[in-house]
Design a protein around this motif. Structure first.
Motif, short mmCIF file in Angstrom:
data_model
loop_
_atom_site.label_atom_id
_atom_site.label_comp_id
_atom_site.label_asym_id
_atom_site.label_seq_id
_atom_site.Cartn_x
_atom_site.Cartn_y
_atom_site.Cartn_z
N GLY A 34 -14.81 16.90 44.34
CA GLY A 34 -14.46 17.14 45.64
C GLY A 34 -13.92 15.68 46.07
O GLY A 34 -13.65 15.12 45.63
N GLY A 35 -13.81 15.79 47.53
CA GLY A 35 -13.15 14.54 48.07
C GLY A 35 -13.48 14.19 49.46
O GLY A 35 -14.50 14.75 49.92
N GLY A 55 -8.10 8.38 54.32
CA GLY A 55 -9.20 9.15 53.80
C GLY A 55 -9.12 10.56 52.92
O GLY A 55 -7.82 10.81 52.78
N LEU A 56 -10.04 11.35 52.71
CA LEU A 56 -9.95 12.55 51.96
C LEU A 56 -9.94 13.65 52.93
O LEU A 56 -11.08 13.74 53.85
CB LEU A 56 -11.07 12.47 51.02
N HIS A 57 -8.87 14.50 53.00
CA HIS A 57 -9.07 15.68 53.85
C HIS A 57 -9.06 17.00 53.07
O HIS A 57 -8.26 17.29 52.20
CB HIS A 57 -7.66 15.87 54.60
N VAL A 58 -10.32 17.52 52.94
CA VAL A 58 -10.62 18.69 52.20
C VAL A 58 -9.96 20.05 52.77
O VAL A 58 -10.69 20.34 53.72
CB VAL A 58 -11.97 18.73 52.17
N ALA A 84 -4.20 16.14 46.22
CA ALA A 84 -4.90 16.17 44.86
C ALA A 84 -5.41 17.66 44.69
O ALA A 84 -6.05 18.35 45.41
CB ALA A 84 -6.36 15.27 45.08
N CYS A 85 -4.83 18.04 43.47
CA CYS A 85 -5.00 19.89 43.24
C CYS A 85 -5.55 20.08 41.58
O CYS A 85 -5.32 19.25 40.86
CB CYS A 85 -3.63 20.57 43.60
N GLU A 86 -6.01 21.29 41.65
CA GLU A 86 -6.83 21.58 40.47
C GLU A 86 -5.75 21.79 39.29
O GLU A 86 -5.88 21.58 38.34
CB GLU A 86 -7.79 22.81 40.72
N VAL A 118 -9.39 6.03 41.24
CA VAL A 118 -7.91 5.84 41.46
C VAL A 118 -7.49 6.44 43.04
O VAL A 118 -6.97 5.72 43.71
CB VAL A 118 -7.13 6.47 40.50
N LEU A 119 -8.12 7.75 43.22
CA LEU A 119 -7.91 8.28 44.53
C LEU A 119 -8.64 7.58 45.48
O LEU A 119 -8.08 7.43 46.61
CB LEU A 119 -8.64 9.62 44.37
N ILE A 120 -9.98 6.86 45.42
CA ILE A 120 -10.64 6.22 46.29
C ILE A 120 -9.76 4.65 46.53
O ILE A 120 -9.80 4.41 47.82
CB ILE A 120 -12.01 5.85 45.95
#
Length: 330
Positions: A34-35, A55-58, A84-86, A118-120
């Protein structure tokens, strides 16, 4: 009485949205990881700033009908620095329908440990990352909370954009009590583990919700009927899609139907009503079950079988099985 089947009014009439129905798998209700993004609503898309907060938008995405996505979600997906996708192929279908061209970043259970830092790192530098899954709300029935936890620990802002979720859709359509419910994810593959899970959840005073493979559904319903008894239940499949169907009845009735008809097509959510007061076994009931089981099983196996049937703690039932076995041997 035979199981009751219904389809949604929207499905029966047909909708424009159905012509853009996504061929998405429900197992991806949540992603591998998750994020995180800025807490709090982003406001109306019309009044939103040109740059999203870092930041991360879920972001929740449709579970079947591509029209089931919010204006805020579309706005966020358009203005994010990356999505960011599955599965990039699945997400590309939805983005193509809505004319969104934001770059993708592949993020799933097999590369999550590598991609998480990497995403963080990107978000710490000021980027806004939108996290989606193949279908539904990210983090539901997946280990996505690990990324959220790490983002929180690293001081990265997190927000979520609510939307479609298969467990809630199935619960609403089931006709079963909604005041208290438990989503328990996927049922185990093997019958023995499935029966043990049912035994552990037997005493939970709430409606139970499971994901299940259509191929295993007939066997799973038979196991659940044996352990949970004649509870009211509903099998919901192809939710929000053209052939949406909800079949309602008791667990034995549903088990008998699918044993004869065979596995259904499409994604399945199983909803089971809460236990009645009569389902809570007393000491005499447990003893009676143990005495019968001990005539055909070892002490350990008899205890495991009765624990699954009654929802009693395994150690307690095993201790009592030992006592009864010793008494019978005298």
């Amino acid at each position: 009485m035979p199981p009751i089947v219904s389809t949604s009014a929207e499905t029966a009439a047909g909708t424009d949205g159905e012509t853009q129905s996504m061929d998405q798998g429900m197992a991806g209700e949540g992603m591998a990881e998750g994020g995180a993004a800025q807490s709090g609503a982003q406001g109306s898309p019309l009044a939103a700033p040109s740059k999203l907060a870092a930041g991360l938008h879920v972001v929740a995405t449709p579970i079947g009908n591509a029209a089931d996505i919010t204006l805020r979600a579309l706005d966020t997906l358009k203005r994010a620095d990356a999505i960011a996708c599955e599965d990039t192929r699945v997400t590309a279908k939805l983005m193509g329908i809505h004319g969104i061209h934001t770059p993708f970043v592949s993020y799933h259970e097999h590369n999550a440990a590598k991609m998480r830092p990497v995403l963080i790192g990107r978000m710490k530098k000021g980027e806004a990352i939108a996290l989606v899954t193949d279908a539904g709300t990210p983090l539901v029935s997946d280990p996505g909370y690990k990324l959220v936890r790490e983002c929180v620990a690293e001081g990265v802002a997190v927000t979520t954009l609510p939307g479609a979720s298969a467990p809630l859709v199935a619960l609403v359509l089931s006709g079963l009590p909604t005041d208290r419910f438990l989503f328990a994810g996927f049922l185990p593959n093997k019958s023995s583990a499935r029966r043990a899970t049912a035994g552990e959840l037997k005493g939970v005073p709430a409606t139970l919700i499971f994901f299940e493979s259509p191929q295993r559904l007939p066997e799973s319903l038979a196991d659940l009927a044996d352990i949970l008894g004649p509870r009211e239940a509903a099998v919901a499949r192809e939710l929000t899609k053209l052939y949406e169907e909800v079949r309602r009845g008791t667990l034995p009735e549903l088990a008998a139907h699918y044993a004869e008809a065979g596995p259904p097509r499409g994604e399945v959510v199983l909803v089971i009503g809460p236990p009645g007061e009569e389902e809570t076994p007393g000491e005499a009931d447990v003893d009676a079950l143990l005495r019968e089981a001990l005539t055909r099983l070892s002490v350990r196996d008899a205890a495991a079988d009765v624990a699954a049937r009654t929802g009693q703690h395994k150690r307690t039932v095993y201790a009592r099985a030992l006592e009864l076995s010793r008494e019978a041997g005298k």
